[in-house]
Scaffold this active site. Structure first.
Site, PDB file in Angstrom:
ATOM      1  N   LYS A  88       1.696  34.633  85.930  1.00  0.00           N
ATOM      2  CA  LYS A  88       0.542  35.537  85.983  1.00  0.00           C
ATOM      3  C   LYS A  88       0.990  36.979  85.716  1.00  0.00           C
ATOM      4  O   LYS A  88       2.180  37.298  85.817  1.00  0.00           O
ATOM      5  CB  LYS A  88      -0.111  35.431  87.363  1.00  0.00           C
ATOM      6  CG  LYS A  88       0.795  35.834  88.524  1.00  0.00           C
ATOM      7  CD  LYS A  88       0.175  35.455  89.858  1.00  0.00           C
ATOM      8  CE  LYS A  88       1.083  35.820  91.029  1.00  0.00           C
ATOM      9  NZ  LYS A  88       0.557  35.299  92.300  1.00  0.00           N
ATOM     10  N   TYR A 145       7.642  69.495  90.804  1.00  0.00           N
ATOM     11  CA  TYR A 145       6.308  69.865  91.286  1.00  0.00           C
ATOM     12  C   TYR A 145       6.317  70.153  92.778  1.00  0.00           C
ATOM     13  O   TYR A 145       6.907  69.411  93.566  1.00  0.00           O
ATOM     14  CB  TYR A 145       5.327  68.715  91.040  1.00  0.00           C
ATOM     15  CG  TYR A 145       4.784  68.658  89.627  1.00  0.00           C
ATOM     16  CD1 TYR A 145       4.065  69.709  89.076  1.00  0.00           C
ATOM     17  CD2 TYR A 145       4.995  67.516  88.854  1.00  0.00           C
ATOM     18  CE1 TYR A 145       3.571  69.642  87.791  1.00  0.00           C
ATOM     19  CE2 TYR A 145       4.496  67.428  87.566  1.00  0.00           C
ATOM     20  CZ  TYR A 145       3.784  68.500  87.029  1.00  0.00           C
ATOM     21  OH  TYR A 145       3.285  68.423  85.759  1.00  0.00           O
TER      22      TYR A 145
HETATM   23  C1  PLP Z   1       1.573  34.522  92.901  1.00  0.00           C
HETATM   24  C2  PLP Z   1       1.431  33.158  93.451  1.00  0.00           C
HETATM   25  C3  PLP Z   1       2.547  32.307  93.545  1.00  0.00           C
HETATM   26  C4  PLP Z   1       3.958  32.774  93.277  1.00  0.00           C
HETATM   27  O1  PLP Z   1       4.411  33.551  94.374  1.00  0.00           O
HETATM   28  P1  PLP Z   1       5.888  34.127  94.433  1.00  0.00           P
HETATM   29  O2  PLP Z   1       5.987  34.708  95.793  1.00  0.00           O
HETATM   30  O3  PLP Z   1       5.962  35.164  93.359  1.00  0.00           O
HETATM   31  O4  PLP Z   1       6.824  33.003  94.188  1.00  0.00           O
HETATM   32  C5  PLP Z   1       2.334  30.992  93.951  1.00  0.00           C
HETATM   33  N1  PLP Z   1       1.088  30.555  94.258  1.00  0.00           N
HETATM   34  C6  PLP Z   1       0.008  31.356  94.191  1.00  0.00           C
HETATM   35  C7  PLP Z   1      -1.323  30.808  94.561  1.00  0.00           C
HETATM   36  C8  PLP Z   1       0.143  32.682  93.806  1.00  0.00           C
HETATM   37  O5  PLP Z   1      -0.937  33.475  93.763  1.00  0.00           O
END
Ligand code: PLP
Length: 373
Positions: free
Chosen positions: A42, A263
């Site tokens: 993702k 800044y």
């Molecule tokens: C993002 C996600 C994962 C992966 O999680 P990690 O901690 O990055 O391994 C697995 N399952 C779901 C439903 C997620 O949203």
């Protein structure tokens, strides 16, 4: 846009050999518990680019992929062979169901309403459509509460209409191996999954892979660990570094004691100070919360960030380097052998996930694959 090394203020190195090694490590760990290892790609593979990450994971043997929304599936699906599964975790957004079969993506059904919508589409099309079901097991984020799970398990015709590939849930506290919530979630998940005894189960994310064999189910869903982030204190998490980040020195100056920097002039020198200005800032994902807290490294020497991180630059103190060792155009390390992704996350008051997914689009990107070389 491809950015040349000469014009870039930052250089991002992505090691696909390390990515594949990390995948194989988790696949072997899962196999010991009789489970397969799926990859979560993702958010453009946590910012590293699905077009490079997905083929590498396929080469390492991955057969199941997860994204969160349909537009991500549109990009990832063409990278996958037909027999590789692609799930969309965030479920059926209203009105989106008909797009799934066209793309070849499998929705994760997160509510009774979504399950019914999917079943109605299957009936209308006169075919069995694939799906996963997600149960909410205490996290209150996505998934069906227990009463909906029971309702769908006894819904007449649902299993005939829907080709149920997977039942899943997500761990709320997997980064803390001692959290009592882990065992509680496992128990609630197993109770719900028992209503679908013939269907594959998936519960563990990266942190969940080291909680014990019962958490593995039939399929683990590994994300951050593939990319080299270590979400848990567990000793099994020795991973290979996938991401390295360097910043270019774009100006050098020496200023007297009592000189303000950046800044708000939030930092004032207390000695004669050699300052290097680096060519990246928060617009590149080097978070502003690293102001006055983070550091760069050169030749093993820690070089603290002085004052605020700007949008496109920041200052570091290079006084303690041997004279004339650093020149304009040289690269200093921000993520690498001396400073891990997780250490940067901690210094920024956040987690490795946010550092990776914040990385901007202005880097010169080098993709290396030690295995292929
Ligand atoms: C993002 C996600 C994962 C992966 O999680 P990690 O901690 O990055 O391994 C697995 N399952 C779901 C439903 C997620 O949203």
């Amino acid at each position: 846009m491809v950015i040349s090394e000469a014009s870039a203020g930052g250089r991002l190195t992505i090691d696909l050999g390390a990515l594949k090694a990390n995948y194989r490590r988790f696949a072997a760990l899962a196999a010991r518990d009789g489970a397969a290892c799926g990859a979560v790609v993702k958010a453009d593979a946590y910012g590293l680019g699905v077009e490079r990450v997905v083929p590498a994971l396929l080469a390492a043997g991955c057969r199941t992929f997860f994204v969160v929304q349909l537009d991500e599936a549109r990009v990832v699906r063409p990278l996958l062979p037909d027999d590789v599964s692609l799930y969309v975790l965030n479920g059926l957004y209203p009105g989106s169901a008909p797009d799934y079969p066209a793309i070849g993506a499998i929705p994760v059904l997160n509510s009774l309403a979504q399950a019914r919508e999917w079943a109605a589409l299957a009936s209308a099309r006169g075919e069995r459509l694939p799906a996963a079901l997600q149960f909410d097991t205490i996290m209150s984020r996505l998934g069906m509460p227990p009463e909906e799970v029971e309702a769908i398990a006894s819904e007449p015709g649902f299993r005939e209409t829907i080709d149920l590939k997977l039942v899943m849930s997500h761990l709320a506290c997997s980064e803390d191996r001692d959290a009592p919530a882990n065992a509680r979630q496992l128990r609630i998940f197993e109770e719900a999954a028992a209503l679908f005894p013939d269907v594959s189960r998936s519960l563990a994310n990266s942190g969940g892979t080291v909680l014990g064999g019962a958490f593995a189910g039939d399929l683990v869903r590994v994300g951050i660990a593939l990319y080299g982030g270590i979400p848990t204190e567990h000793p099994n998490f020795a991973l290979e570094r996938v991401v390295s980040l360097d910043a270019k020195v774009i100006q050098l100056r020496t200023v007297p004691p009592g000189t303000g920097v950046g800044y708000g002039l939030t930092f004032t020198t207390t000695r004669e100070t050699r300052i290097a200005t680096l060519g990246l800032g928060y617009a590149d994902g080097w978070l502003r919360s690293l102001s006055g807290r983070g550091a760069a490294y050169y030749g093993g020497q820690r070089l603290p960030i002085l004052g605020r991180v700007s949008m496109d630059s920041m200052a570091i103190d290079v006084t303690d380097l041997p004279p004339v060792s650093l020149h304009e155009g040289d690269w200093v390390e921000l993520i690498g052998p001396h400073q891990s992704l997780d250490e940067v996350g901690a210094a920024a008051g956040t987690i490795s996930y946010e550092i990776l997914t914040s990385l901007g689009a202005r880097y010169h990107v080098r993709v290396i694959d030690e295995e292929a070389a």
